[in-house]
Structures are given as structure tokens and as C-alpha cells.
Design a protein around this motif. Structure first.
Motif, short mmCIF file in Angstrom:
data_model
loop_
_atom_site.label_atom_id
_atom_site.label_comp_id
_atom_site.label_asym_id
_atom_site.label_seq_id
_atom_site.Cartn_x
_atom_site.Cartn_y
_atom_site.Cartn_z
N ASN A 133 -8.52 4.19 -8.49
CA ASN A 133 -8.38 4.26 -9.95
C ASN A 133 -7.79 5.61 -10.38
OD1 ASN A 133 -8.53 3.28 -12.60
ND2 ASN A 133 -10.58 4.13 -12.91
N SER B 291 -3.86 3.56 -0.22
CA SER B 291 -4.38 2.75 -1.33
C SER B 291 -3.45 1.59 -1.63
CB SER B 291 -4.51 3.62 -2.59
OG SER B 291 -4.84 2.82 -3.72
N ARG B 292 -4.04 0.51 -2.07
CA ARG B 292 -3.25 -0.60 -2.59
C ARG B 292 -2.63 -0.19 -3.93
NH1 ARG B 292 -8.14 -2.26 -0.76
NH2 ARG B 292 -8.21 -3.82 0.90
N PHE B 293 -1.51 -0.87 -4.27
CA PHE B 293 -0.89 -0.66 -5.57
C PHE B 293 -0.15 -1.92 -5.98
CE2 PHE B 293 2.75 -0.16 -2.91
CZ PHE B 293 3.88 -0.31 -3.70
N SER B 294 0.21 -1.99 -7.25
CA SER B 294 0.94 -3.13 -7.77
C SER B 294 2.21 -2.63 -8.47
CB SER B 294 0.08 -3.90 -8.78
OG SER B 294 0.87 -4.82 -9.51
N THR C 161 0.84 -1.20 0.00
CA THR C 161 0.00 0.00 0.00
C THR C 161 0.87 1.25 0.00
OG1 THR C 161 -0.15 0.15 2.41
CG2 THR C 161 -1.82 -1.18 1.29
N LYS D 263 -0.21 3.55 -10.22
CA LYS D 263 -1.67 3.57 -10.18
C LYS D 263 -2.12 3.24 -8.76
CE LYS D 263 -5.86 1.48 -12.10
NZ LYS D 263 -6.40 0.36 -12.91
N ASP E 78 -4.77 1.77 -6.87
CA ASP E 78 -5.84 0.85 -7.27
C ASP E 78 -7.17 1.13 -6.58
OD1 ASP E 78 -4.15 -0.49 -9.02
OD2 ASP E 78 -3.52 -1.95 -7.52
N ASP E 79 -7.14 1.53 -5.31
CA ASP E 79 -8.39 1.73 -4.59
C ASP E 79 -9.19 2.92 -5.10
OD1 ASP E 79 -7.88 -0.46 -3.08
OD2 ASP E 79 -7.22 0.62 -1.30
N ASN F 154 2.08 -1.81 -12.11
CA ASN F 154 1.58 -0.50 -12.54
C ASN F 154 2.42 0.63 -11.95
OD1 ASN F 154 -0.64 -1.59 -13.97
ND2 ASN F 154 -1.75 -1.86 -12.04
#
Length: 765
Positions: free
Chosen positions: A154, A132-135, A87, A149, A151-152, A138
Motif C-alpha cells: 500500500n 510487490s504486485r502492481f496493476s 510484479t 502503487k 499493492d503488497d 494504478n
């Protein structure tokens, strides 16, 4: 034009010719993610060379204490970001690169949509707050640019920077409930009383200013800011989380929670609200200043006069490319090139610019000063960086290093104690680590003719610093020649480091013809002998009565008189007199055998427990590459008449301790010291004793390199028959003439020319 005038302008003509040549695209080889996993403590965000702003994501904001006890996880977040995390809490504007201690993380910004949340939540339950979560799929990190990005929400977050401005670009989905969170509570090395005070003023519907005062690693640090949005916010709000100060308004006559034009307190978070269209970009320019809100606004207007994010990003990357092109290399593999240019990137982050665009900065006396004729710098991690980073600058960044010395002398002039920096940042001295290594940096610059100031004034500052008898055992060191174990927990390492620094002072005195001072300090430089126990052949803590401490363990790091190491690590720390150390240890064979044992031994589990986050990946035998006192050790085989062992160990360290992946650093990068070691060693030489004009030859890992020097000349390095197996040197030539003593001089490099290595897979004994 006279011949003399023509000769004087030749370097300028050469420099102009270099600048006009098409630069190679070297930014593509920089990977700021390297060192963000495990113990490298680097950050992946956007900055420019030596910039005041380091705009980077935070993956957690941890409290220094949990239930009144030290939180060991705080050490992991020295740079605010850990690759292992899932996160992101937000993006803040100031960071250390690769340190083993935490501070900064000022002014955290986070874009969100939906219901306003003014707490960060937890990594286990991100939805409980604004994180927020992220990867990593991205996520993209480049020199001068970062993208991820969220994710939570967008939301695509993009970051770039100028010297004093962080430029944010957030691409939102369609929403009538979009927000920008400004967190003035968050910080790295966070504890309950770190925030002394924060203040925010709403200037208009798109501009705010303010400041933050903290008492962290730096005890009196104030950073001012100016924040501007690309579109007006429709509303805003704030909350003071300090229960001791919480109230509804001034004497309860104002409601400060919504749309109030100013707020002050220790624990403040704010939100700014927008309506957004699908894929609408909301941009933020965030400038900082050490002096005032007005200066922050001026910095913002001068460095980012418009809203062209791509232009700012391109300029940042052009600035990086210009710096990276100062060394152009060809390597065996692309990973080696990524390691090399990422190392260059990391060496050019710190020290950081510490003055406004108008030249003003806050000094150690907490007054405003004007930098006249130089750029003022801060973030001096000198226990680390005197060893290789600043010697590297004396070759590749001599003008900047000159300014860094002048910054340290300004520090001395402004400090009521009249002492040079030890570990300083943001008009503060935190006294971290041992030695008075400013004198090493100053000596190296004077000996190598980089310093353009008054060398006698510099020498006087060095002498005054070395005689502060009430500072960490210096009085006893001066009077007795060593520091006693009963009075100082790092008595041996302090004695050794002071002895080296005294040698550095002697070199300045010698150059200036100050014979009496030279004789005094060259004698002091032999004080290492007073903590060398001939009966065992190693450094050992000594008691006030002159006897050596009986309860002693060569391998232990606890209570033995050493800082970040043991006797095995520090017994080789006499960089200024390796031949004297060899004699003390019993001659070249015995010395070489000791080095062999160091690199081959097995350390006990207790060693790893005492050194906290140091992992076995960062260690070769008993050699701890992540701790700087060992950085010169592999080169000592040269003095023992076994240069082939230096060559083998250097290539082994290069391969094992540096990799092109997130956990690719075998220790804290320490403001670029680890990276500077990599650059020097990849090129084939290293400054074993800064303050000397000599470099020891190792084993180059590059195939060839061109050093484009500021004086307009170039120095070429070629390794013939280079390969991963050909780690040994058959012969070396400088401009076609054989080198047999495995040394080159600083002036050999600065004169330009060519250093040729002939590599082989067989050691030449």
C-alpha cells in the motif's frame, strides 16, 4: 552597430524569440509505455533529455545462466521492465532504451513495510521476497515522471529526475516497520561474477555514499553514488550474500550486520528503517557520477538543492516540452500524434550525458578527464543509430550532435588502440555489431556543417580506424577487397558495411580537398561488388580462393555470412551507390521486381527461430523493419523510377510497425533508431545514405509540421489533401518550385522555407 555584426547576431535573436514564445503542451502526447511489451525493449521510468539517470522500475532480475546454461529470458529484460509482468522488484537508476543487449540496472531501491526481507522473491511467489504486485490501472508514465502503487505494501511510488539525480517519493501507510531496501547485487544482464565490487559508506543518519564496479557488457565499469533521505533513518542493516566472503566482521571483531558505518563486497543488500505516519512521504535523492563519491555529492547538491519533488518534476517536464517543441505537428489522428511525440521522446534519451556537473568524466584510459567546451556523451549504439538518429540530430539537435562527435574523438584519443567507437558506454568499448560506423556519423556532421572541431583530425581518426588490420577482417578486406567466408562468420555484411563506411570517409576527404585520400576510399567503397554474385543477382559469401560458397541459401540467416539478416535483406545494402547496385542487378525493372518480391515473400519458420524474439508482427514479407540494415530499402524504389511504390510502402510501414499501445514497436527501438525512422518518414523524407547532403522523398503522414531550427529559422511541411487513403504524391513544391527528382538537400531545410506535398489516392506513374 555595423551591418556585419547585426547579421551575425540575427540567428541568436531568432532563437531567443522562439524560446520566449509560449510552447505548446506536447508532453501530454508522450507515452513511455509504448514499446515496453514484446520486443520494443523501452523503459517507462523517469529521465530528462539525454540524462545520465534513467530511473525506472524493474519487473524482474534474472540470472544470465540457469544451471550453467544461458537463460533465454534474459533477452526479454534488456530494459528491466516488461509490460506483461505482474510484479515490481524495485527501481534502479540506469537503463538502455530499446537495445537488443542488456547491462546497467544499477542501484535498485525498493520501499517495503513489515518484516525485513533481503531477497527479491519470485514472480510466482512475490511474498517470498521484497517484490510487490502492481496493476497497470494504478500506473502512470509520462515524460520525466513515473508513478505506481505497490499493492503488497500500500505504498505509492513516484519517480522523477534531473540529469544526474533520481528523485524518489514514496507515500507510506502508518507503520513502525517501514524500510527502504538498497540492492547492490541487482542488475540487468546479471550473472554470478558481474559484480566485481561494491562499497557503501554511512556518512550520517540520512546520507550514504559508495560505488559499484561491474564486469558486464562493459568490462570495467564503475559508477559512484550519493544517496540522501528526506528524514533520518532510525536504524539500518546489511548483508553480504557472497558465501566466499561471508563473515561476521573484520577478523570477527566487528558485527557488520547492524549499524556498521561501511561495508564492502560483491553481493550486498541493505535496509534503512523508519517510523511513518499515514500518507507520510519519504523522499530519496540519488545522484550518480562516473568519477567519485565526492562528485556524486556535488551533483546531488547542485541539481537538487531542496526537497521539492513537484518542482523537480515540473522542471523535467518543462525540459522535455522545450525539446518536443522543436517540431510541432498536426496529424490525421491523435494516435498518430502520440506515436510522433513518443518517437521524439525516445530519440532524445540516448546518447546519455557522461560527465559530472563540474565537467569531469572517466575516459577510455580509465583516467579522469575534463570536458572543455563540450558535453561528453556515452551510449553509442552506432550500428543502429548512424542510419537515422544522428542525421536527425544534425537537423534538430546540431549542437548536441557536434558534442557527440567530439565525445567520440575524445574516445579515440584516450583509447590505446586508437580506434573510434563501435558500441561504447561508460568508458568502455564492447565491440558489438559490425562496421566502423563512427566514420559515417562524423562524415554526416562534417558534410552538413554541424561539426565545429578540426575536420582534418577527424579525418585522420577515421582513416586510422578503417586500417586496423587486426580487427574483424579489416586486414583481409583492405588487401583482397572482401572478407572470406572461412575466416569470418559475418563476412558478407562486414564487407558491405566497410564499403559504405569507406565511401563516408571519401566524402570527408572530398570536402577537405584531399584528392589522393578521396580516390583511395572511393575505390574501397566499390568493394561491395566483390561479394555480389552476378550469376544469381544477390550478395553471397566468397571463399579465400575467390570462388563463391556453394552451400548457400538466400533466405537462411544461419552460417551464410550475414549478421541479423539474410541475403535478401543485405543484397540491397549499398546505400551509397544504389544506381550501381541497380545496374548490377540487371536494370531498374529487375531491381524493382526484386523489391516487390522482398515485400511480398513468405519467410520460412527457420528465419523466425534464428532471430529469437523477432515476431511476425515486425515483418512485412521478407522486409524486417526491426533490423536496421533494411531501414532504407523502401526508399530505393525512387532510384528504380517507381516512387509511388516507395510512397505506398512507407505509409504501410508507418501504420503496421508503430502503434500507440504497449506493444506498438515492431522491433527493438535501438537507442532511438526505430523512432528516428518514424519521425523522418512521417515528415516525408529520409537520409538513405548518411554522409550525403540529400534526402529521399517518401510519403508524409503528418498534415503539417513546423521544424523550429537552432539557427532561428523554421522549415514548414504541409501535406494538402492528407488522409489515410491519400498515400501517393501528385506533386511536390519547395518554396513554390516543383521538385521532380524526389530529393531535397540538407541546406534546403536549414535555410528555412516550406515543403508542400499534394496528396492523392492514385499512384502517379
Amino acid at each position: 552597430m555595423s551591418l556585419r555584426k547585426f547579421i551575425l547576431i540575427l540567428p541568436v535573436l531568432f532563437a531567443s524569440l522562439f524560446n520566449s514564445q509560449k510552447l505548446e503542451n506536447l508532453v501530454k502526447f508522450v507515452n513511455p509505455i509504448i514499446g515496453t511489451e514484446k520486443m520494443g525493449h523501452t523503459f517507462p521510468g523517469a529521465t530528462v533529455p539525454f540524462g545520465a539517470v534513467q530511473l525506472s522500475p524493474e519487473t524482474d532480475t534474472l540470472s544470465y545462466e540457469i544451471s550453467g546454461k544461458y537463460n533465454p529470458d534474459v533477452y526479454k529484460y534488456c530494459a528491466g521492465y516488461r509490460y506483461e509482468d505482474k510484479t515490481i522488484v524495485g527501481f534502479s537508476h540506469t537503463h538502455f532504451s530499446g537495445t537488443g543487449h542488456s547491462d546497467l540496472g544499477d542501484f535498485l531501491i525498493m520501499p517495503t513495510i513489515g518484516k525485513v526481507k533481503l531477497n527479491p522473491g519470485t514472480a510466482q511467489n512475490p511474498g517470498s521476497g521484497f517484490r510487490s504486485r502492481f496493476s497497470h490501472q494504478n500506473e502512470k508514465a509520462e515524460a520525466g515522471y513515473y508513478r505506481v502503487k505497490l499493492d503488497d505494501y500500500n505504498i505509492l511510488a513516484e519517480l522523477t529526475a534531473t540529469t544526474r539525480v533520481g528523485f524518489h517519493q514514496y507515500t507510506f501507510p502508518k507503520s513502525d516497520d517501514a524500510h527502504i531496501i538498497l540492492d547492490l547485487m541487482s542488475g540487468i544482464y546479471n550473472y554470478d561474477d558481474k559484480n566485481v565490487w561494491t562499497y557503501v559508506r554511512i556518512e550520517n543518519d540520512h546520507t550514504i555514499t559508495g560505488y559499484r564496479q561491474t564486469n558486464g557488457w562493459a568490462r570495467t565499469r564503475t559508477v559512484y553514488f550519493a544517496m540522501e533521505f528526506s528524514k533520518p533513518f532510525k536504524s539500518y542493516g546489511q548483508k553480504n550474500f557472497d558465501t566466499k566472503q561471508a563473515y561476521s566482521g573484520f577478523w570477527r571483531k566487528w558485527n557488520q550486520d547492524d549499524n556498521f558505518p561501511e561495508i564492502a563486497g560483491k553481493k550486498i543488500r541493505m535496509h534503512f528503517d523508519f517510523d511513518t505516519q499515514e500518507n507520510e512521504k519519504v523522499q530519496i535523492k540519488f545522484a550518480i557520477s562516473p568519477v567519485s563519491q565526492a562528485n556524486a555529492l556535488e551533483n546531488l547538491q547542485k541539481e537538487t538543492p531542496d526537497w521539492n519533488f513537484e518542482n523537480v518534476k515540473n522542471q523535467a517536464q518543462n525540459d522535455w516540452n522545450k525539446e518536443l517543441n522543436k517540431i510541432v505537428v498536426n496529424t490525421i489522428s491523435e494516435d498518430d500524434k502520440v506515436n510522433f511525440y513518443t518517437a521524439m521522446y525516445h530519440t532524445f534519451i540516448n546518447p546519455t550525458t557522461y560527465m559530472d556537473s563540474n565537467g569531469e568524466y572517466k575516459g577510455l584510459d580509465q583516467n579522469v578527464h575534463q570536458a572543455k567546451g563540450f558535453t561528453n556523451y556515452t551510449t553509442f549504439s552506432l550500428w543502429d543509430t548512424y542510419r537515422a538518429l544522428h542525421p536527425f540530430f544534425n537537423i534538430i539537435q546540431p549542437k548536441r550532435n557536434d558534442d557527440m562527435v567530439k565525445s567520440m574523438l575524445a574516445h579515440y584519443d584516450q583509447f590505446s588502440l586508437k580506434i573510434l567507437p563501435v558500441w561504447s558506454h561508460y568508458a568502455n568499448e564492447n565491440w558489438c555489431m559490425s562496421g566502423y560506423h563512427s566514420v559515417s556519423l562524423i562524415a554526416d556532421a562534417i558534410i552538413k556543417n554541424t561539426f565545429t572541431g578540426n575536420p582534418e583530425e577527424a579525418l585522420n581518426a577515421c582513416i586510422a580506424t578503417s586500417n586496423k588490420k587486426n580487427y574483424e577482417g579489416i586486414g583481409e578486406y583492405v588487401d583482397k577487397g572482401y572478407i572470406s567466408a572461412e575466416k569470418n562468420g559475418t563476412s558478407v555484411s562486414n564487407t558491405l558495411e566497410y564499403a559504405y563506411d569507406d565511401w563516408a570517409i571519401a566524402q570527408i576527404a572530398k570536402k577537405l580537398g584531399k584528392t589522393e585520400i578521396y580516390n583511395e576510399y572511393i575505390k574501397r567503397s566499390e568493394n561491395w561488388k566483390n561479394v555480389f554474385d552476378k550469376s544469381i543477382g544477390f550478395m553471397r559469401p566468397r571463399l579465400s580462393d575467390g570462388s563463391f560458397k556453394k552451400e548457400f541459401d538466400l533466405l537462411s540467416t544461419h552460417g551464410q555470412g550475414f549478421i541479423e539478416g539474410n541475403s535478401w535483406n543485405y543484397s540491397f545494402f549499398v546505400p551509397h551507390n544504389p544506381n550501381g547496385l541497380i545496374d548490377a542487378m540487371g536494370g531498374k525493372k529487375k531491381f524493382g521486381d526484386n523489391l516487390d518480391q522482398l515485400f511480398a515473400m513468405h519467410l520460412p519458420d527457420e528465419f523466425f527461430a534464428d532471430t529469437e524474439d523477432i515476431t511476425r508482427e515486425g515483418i512485412i514479407g521478407g522486409y524486417v523493419h526491426g533490423n536496421e540494415p533494411a531501414h532504407h530499402v523502401a526508399y530505393l524504389y525512387n532510384f528504380a523510377g517507381q516512387p509511388w511504390k516507395t510512397q505506398a510502402q512507407i505509409r504501410k510501414i508507418l501504420t503496421m510497425q508503430y502503434k500507440a499501445k504497449p506493444d506498438g514497436l515492431g522491433g527493438n527501438d535501438d537507442c532511438g533508431q526505430m523512432s528516428a525512422w518514424y519521425i523522418f518518414s512521417s515528415l516525408g523524407f529520409y537520409p538513405v545514405s548518411p554522409g550525403s547532403d540529400e534526402y529521399q522523398i517518401g510519403s508524409p503522414s503528418v498534415k503539417n509540421a513546423t521544424l523550429n531550427l537552432e539557427n532561428g529559422k523554421s522549415f514548414e511541411i504541409e501535406a494538402k489533401n492528407q488522409s489515410d487513403k491519400n498515400v501517393y504524391i501528385e506533386k511536390i513544391e519547395l518554396n513554390g518550385k516543383a521538385i521532380k527528382d524526389f530529393t531535397i538537400k540538407h541546406q534546403d531545410i536549414m535555410n528555412g522555407g516550406k515543403l508542400t506535398f499534394y496528396m492523392t489516392n492514385k499512384p502517379k506513374k
